[in-house]
Design a protein around this motif. Structure first.
Motif, PDB file in Angstrom:
ATOM      1  N   ASP A  70      42.340  53.842 -48.517  1.00 14.55           N
ATOM      2  CA  ASP A  70      43.787  53.749 -49.432  1.00 14.55           C
ATOM      3  C   ASP A  70      43.610  53.667 -51.009  1.00 14.55           C
ATOM      4  O   ASP A  70      44.566  53.771 -51.542  1.00 14.55           O
ATOM      5  N   ASN A  71      42.289  53.556 -51.371  1.00 16.56           N
ATOM      6  CA  ASN A  71      42.080  53.611 -52.930  1.00 16.56           C
ATOM      7  C   ASN A  71      40.840  54.251 -53.388  1.00 16.56           C
ATOM      8  O   ASN A  71      39.913  54.438 -52.618  1.00 16.56           O
ATOM      9  N   ARG A  81      40.907  49.911 -59.074  1.00 17.85           N
ATOM     10  CA  ARG A  81      41.431  50.646 -57.931  1.00 17.85           C
ATOM     11  C   ARG A  81      42.718  51.499 -58.009  1.00 17.85           C
ATOM     12  O   ARG A  81      43.529  50.696 -58.417  1.00 17.85           O
ATOM     13  N   PRO A  94      45.522  53.543 -55.913  1.00 18.59           N
ATOM     14  CA  PRO A  94      45.957  53.747 -54.612  1.00 18.59           C
ATOM     15  C   PRO A  94      45.722  55.472 -54.490  1.00 18.59           C
ATOM     16  O   PRO A  94      46.040  56.303 -55.320  1.00 18.59           O
ATOM     17  N   ARG A  95      45.512  55.876 -53.032  1.00 16.55           N
ATOM     18  CA  ARG A  95      45.217  57.321 -52.747  1.00 16.55           C
ATOM     19  C   ARG A  95      46.504  57.654 -51.803  1.00 16.55           C
ATOM     20  O   ARG A  95      46.742  58.574 -51.672  1.00 16.55           O
ATOM     21  N   ALA A 104      49.530  52.264 -49.984  1.00 19.65           N
ATOM     22  CA  ALA A 104      48.742  51.559 -50.566  1.00 19.65           C
ATOM     23  C   ALA A 104      49.213  50.475 -51.726  1.00 19.65           C
ATOM     24  O   ALA A 104      48.763  49.714 -52.284  1.00 19.65           O
ATOM     25  N   LEU A 121      48.890  46.763 -52.728  1.00 21.79           N
ATOM     26  CA  LEU A 121      48.019  46.274 -53.879  1.00 21.79           C
ATOM     27  C   LEU A 121      49.013  45.276 -54.499  1.00 21.79           C
ATOM     28  O   LEU A 121      48.583  44.356 -55.490  1.00 21.79           O
ATOM     29  N   PHE A 175      48.236  50.499 -60.560  1.00 22.04           N
ATOM     30  CA  PHE A 175      46.655  50.426 -60.228  1.00 22.04           C
ATOM     31  C   PHE A 175      46.254  49.120 -60.714  1.00 22.04           C
ATOM     32  O   PHE A 175      46.970  48.340 -61.672  1.00 22.04           O
ATOM     33  N   ASP A 231      38.438  44.298 -51.217  1.00 20.06           N
ATOM     34  CA  ASP A 231      39.356  45.232 -50.669  1.00 20.06           C
ATOM     35  C   ASP A 231      40.526  44.606 -49.665  1.00 20.06           C
ATOM     36  O   ASP A 231      40.278  44.613 -48.583  1.00 20.06           O
ATOM     37  N   GLY A 275      43.539  44.889 -49.553  1.00 25.12           N
ATOM     38  CA  GLY A 275      44.788  45.703 -49.235  1.00 25.12           C
ATOM     39  C   GLY A 275      45.572  45.473 -48.074  1.00 25.12           C
ATOM     40  O   GLY A 275      46.773  45.810 -47.461  1.00 25.12           O
TER      41      GLY A 275
END
Length: 319
Positions: free
Chosen positions: A40-41, A53, A55-56, A60, A64, A100, A223, A225
């Motif tokens: 996710d990140n 971090r 987000p990808r 996500a 976050l 972020f 993490d 998330g």
């Protein structure tokens, strides 16, 4: 097939540096180094002190935001270190579409292959941590915006099909020597209609979201998330993927007893997650993650196979 870790947005080191320096001038001059790319990140170490971090994937972003409200409170009541957000970045039109977050760095490194003794030394630590986390008041978690399990993480019927596809890839690629045991388990595991639970859970505790110190003892949890209100079996999966059978007894002597259904669900979650991690490691050419994932599978299958063979031999000797 589409992988669950495929990114929608990737933040480059140059973009990360620009976003951080622009929004947090006190950190100037910013140095960034890539720490990892999760599902996710994208994660960067900043100024050797902070972890940022980005987000990808769209999913996500809300996760976050939940972390940002929950973790500052949670960090004060848990017995081990966890991620603690202190920098809250905003989206920038034309550069990056999502918020972020930056955290104090949690000291430690992800565990790789460990000895049985090293794993045993963390049994009580894992138990006391999860007991404290699972005792956090559900109502308080809800008020902080923590969601219920919307992804049905323990839906065996749904996830079994996914597991079967990845196991076929593992077999074809010859990634795991005991793949026949893995296939047999997935074929035989039965669906369980999960009774709704109201426990605050990390949601994604595995060998890449726990940290160990210089003695290879668990020292931190990162993490968050996937944090949600749901079934404790989601977190108890770490008992199977990280601890040997003897360590599981130690764990539950400190955590407390759980019912048989919870144990079955925890093992399935452990197997499913480790299969995904193994394929993720292969896809990213991460040899350490591949070996660590294989060792986790060994804890769940080779140990039991050895015990079964030992019992069979004793029975033969008696004849």
């Amino acid at each position: 097939m589409t992988n669950p870790w495929d990114a929608e947005q990737v933040v480059s080191p140059k973009l990360a540096k620009d976003l951080i320096e622009t929004q947090f001038p006190d950190l100037y001059p910013v140095t960034v180094s890539l720490m990892g790319k999760g599902f996710d990140n994208t994660v960067y170490l900043v100024n050797e002190k902070y972890v940022f971090r980005f987000p990808r994937r769209t999913i996500a972003v809300d996760l976050l935001n939940t972390e940002n409200s929950l973790l500052p409170i949670l960090s004060s009541v848990l017995p081990q270190a966890i991620s603690h957000p202190i920098f809250f970045g905003k989206s920038v039109t034309g550069k990056y579409p999502w918020p972020f977050t930056g955290y104090y760095r949690v000291e430690g490194t992800p565990p790789n292959t460990l000895s049985k003794l090293e794993r045993m030394n963390s049994a009580k630590i894992l138990a006391t941590f999860l007991r404290s986390l699972h005792d956090f008041p559900e109502e308080k978690a809800r008020l902080l915006g923590v969601p219920f399990d919307e992804l049905k993480r323990l839906d065996i019927r749904k996830r079994k099909r996914v597991a079967e596809k990845y196991i076929e890839q593992i077999k074809t690629l010859q990634l795991y020597d005991q793949v026949s045991s893995l296939m047999s388990y997935i074929e035989q595991v039965d669906h369980i209609d999960v009774e709704q639970k109201s426990t605050l859970v990390h949601g994604d505790i595995h060998i890449r979201n726990i940290l160990v110190n210089e003695n290879n003892t668990v020292s931190g949890f990162i993490d968050w998330g996937d944090v949600h209100i749901g079934h404790p079996a989601v977190d108890l999966s770490i008992v199977y993927s990280f601890l040997p059978p003897e360590g599981r007894s130690v764990f539950f002597s400190h955590y407390g007893k759980v019912d048989e259904e919870t144990l079955l669900l925890a093992k399935f979650k452990a197997v499913f997650t480790t299969i995904i991690l193994l394929m993720y490691g292969y896809d990213h050419n991460d040899r350490k993650l591949i070996e660590a994932s294989k060792q986790s599978l060994d804890l769940m299958f080779c140990e039991e196979n050895t015990l079964t063979l030992s019992r069979s031999k004793k029975m033969e000797d008696k004849k």
